[in-house]
Each structure stands twice: as C-alpha cells, then as structure tokens.
Design a protein around this motif. Structure first.
Motif, short mmCIF file in Angstrom:
data_model
loop_
_atom_site.label_atom_id
_atom_site.label_comp_id
_atom_site.label_asym_id
_atom_site.label_seq_id
_atom_site.Cartn_x
_atom_site.Cartn_y
_atom_site.Cartn_z
N PRO A 55 32.33 42.00 33.16
CA PRO A 55 32.76 41.61 34.51
C PRO A 55 33.11 42.84 35.35
O PRO A 55 33.38 43.92 34.81
N ALA A 91 38.49 42.02 37.49
CA ALA A 91 38.43 40.73 36.80
C ALA A 91 39.58 40.63 35.80
O ALA A 91 40.07 41.63 35.28
N THR A 124 41.01 38.79 32.28
CA THR A 124 40.74 38.00 31.08
C THR A 124 41.89 37.03 30.87
O THR A 124 43.03 37.43 30.66
N THR A 129 35.41 33.43 25.57
CA THR A 129 36.31 34.25 26.38
C THR A 129 36.27 33.77 27.83
O THR A 129 35.19 33.57 28.39
N THR A 144 37.17 34.45 31.74
CA THR A 144 37.41 35.56 32.66
C THR A 144 37.45 35.05 34.09
O THR A 144 36.53 34.37 34.55
N THR A 197 37.11 36.03 37.81
CA THR A 197 36.46 37.15 38.49
C THR A 197 35.91 36.75 39.84
O THR A 197 35.72 35.56 40.13
#
Length: 292
Positions: free
Chosen positions: A155, A159, A161, A264, A266, A268
């Motif tokens: 990303p 961004a 996480t 995961t 994220t 963003t």
C-alpha cells in the motif's frame, strides 16, 4: 452558443452514475431531484449529446463514460481545495467516501466512526459496503476516496494496517467439534461444506491446499448472512473470518482452523492519484487508534 461546463453539472453526473438514479443522487448531494435533473440536462446541452441513459438504474452513455473520469477528477480536485483551506484554518471538513467489506463494516468500522466523529465533528464519513474484489476498483476509479482492502500488497505511504483477521470454522454450538480449541480442516470432511463465494474463498482454498486435504464444497453461497443462516439451520459447516463473530446468532460458534490462514486489512487511499487532505487526516487519526 452552448454554455460552459461547470462543477455543479459534473458533480451531478458523478452522483447519478455512482448511485444509479436521480433521486438517490439528490440525497447524496443534499439538493432536490429537480436540481440534479437540471444540472445533468444543462451538461448535456453544453456537450451536445446525452451523458446518461434514463433507465433503472441510470448508466452513462458512451460519451458519459468518456466524460466521467474527468468529472471525478474535477469534483475531487474541488473537494481537495476546500479541504486544504479548512486544514489551513485548523480543522478537517467535507465528506470522505469509505468502502469496506461486510465483516469490517460489522466489526471494525463502528468504533472507528465513533472516534472520527469525536475527533473531526465537521467531517462526514460515508460508508459503502462491498466485496473484497471490487473495492480496489472503486478506489482507483474515484468512486470512493478511501477503502479497507484485503491483502493489499504494497500500500502507499500513509496507509494504516488495521490488523490480521484469521480464518475460523463456523459451526452450530451443538456440533461435536464446537468445543475444541482448534480444528484441522480435514476434520470438516464429514459435514456438508458451505462455501462463501466472496473474498474469503481464496483463503479457504489456501488452508485446504496447505493441509493437502480434498476440498469439495456442497453449497456455494454469495451472501454472508445467508451462509450464517444455513449453518444455523443445520445445513452444514463453513469457514469465515474471525470478524464475522459479531454477525452470529447465539447458538453458532467460530473455532480457529489449522493450518492457520489469515487476511491482512489495510485502510488506504488510492495509489493512482494524490489523497485529499481529508483522507490524509482521517487515516492519520486511524493510525492513532489502531494498536501497534
């Protein structure tokens, strides 16, 4: 002589294209449906041809498809100018359109929305629920300003996480395996398997691949709530993310699977264009609220 194209006309085009109708676009923009219709009609007069097909839902014409990316850029640039001025005076304002998968909307976003509302009372966050695969397209096309992406790869800077969401077996509470600390996916072979055809399918297949276990789903279900309802009714078992826990009825449980697989998450902005100050500020606020 045709009049010049203006921002209100382009904003109306974007809103109708995104919402699929003039009434919904009016709600989106906070103006009357008549005002939206007049703005689109004025745009078409300026361009000399229709930009929208008046159907249900409304869709851009070939000319509209060509104009729409430029309209999005113009609308986003105007919003960025307003946001820069607001930030210069000490605050965030405007609207951020945020897309996220169903489980994130259910489990993570409510807390983030409360935090953002407290920190940025003049900023409006509008949530768009979508499937994993379509969210990157929405983000890069300008349909939304920010998104929670699954397994985003690399990303852009800024961004955030949000965490790793592990995959769990979904069972009725009275299932013989429901009391175990974890379940090997091979132990699910005796049950009819309900496969969610959303974004989690590849994670489920990866778990079975690692386990070198035959994967033969009996049912394929598109809607997550339908899948949960079928497991609840005793039709079979499934595998889904841990974040789905908030969606379960009391007599269903989630049990971690082996081999362990996770996705995961994220938060963003887009990779193909600069972020607006509102998006930058919003994600900076999220970074503070997400544990390291």
């Amino acid at each position: 002589m045709a009049s010049e194209v203006n921002l209100a006309q382009l904003r109306a085009l974007v809103a109708v294209a995104d919402t699929g109708g003039f009434g919904a676009a009016a709600d989106e923009l906070g103006i009357s449906q008549s005002a939206v219709s007049h703005a689109v009609a004025a745009l078409e007069r300026s361009l000399g041809a229709p930009v929208l097909r008046r159907r249900t839902p409304c869709r851009p014409t070939p000319l509209g498809e060509q104009v729409l990316p430029h309209a999005r850029t113009a609308v986003a640039s105007a919003a960025a100018v307003r946001a820069i001025a607001t930030r210069h005076s000490g605050g965030l304002t405007g609207t951020v359109r945020l897309a996220a998968p169903t489980t994130v909307c259910q489990a993570l976003l409510p807390g983030l929305l409360r935090d953002w509302e407290a920190a940025y009372p003049q900023l409006t966050v509008r949530v768009f629920e979508g499937e994993d695969a379509e969210l990157p397209t929405w983000l890069e096309a300008g349909t939304v300003d920010a998104a929670v992406l699954v397994d985003a790869g690399s990303p852009p800077p800024g961004a955030v996480t949000l965490g790793a969401d592990s995959m769990h077996a979904l069972l009725r509470r009275d299932h013989p395996l429901a009391g175990q600390e974890s379940i090997h996916v091979a132990e699910l072979e005796d049950d009819d398997f309900l496969l969610s055809e959303g974004g989690c399918e590849r994670h489920i297949r990866e778990a079975y691949r690692r386990a070198r276990t035959r994967f033969a789903p009996r049912h394929r279900i598109r809607d997550l709530n339908t899948l949960i309802g079928m497991v609840h009714a005793g039709v079979g078992v499934s595998v889904m993310p841990a974040l789905a826990l908030t969606m379960l009825p009391p007599d269903c449980v989630l049990v971690p699977i082996r081999p362990a697989v996770h996705r995961t998450l994220t938060l963003t902005g887009p990779t193909g264009r600069p972020w607006s100050p509102a998006v930058t500020g919003l994600l900076a606020g999220a970074a503070v609220t997400v544990p390291a």
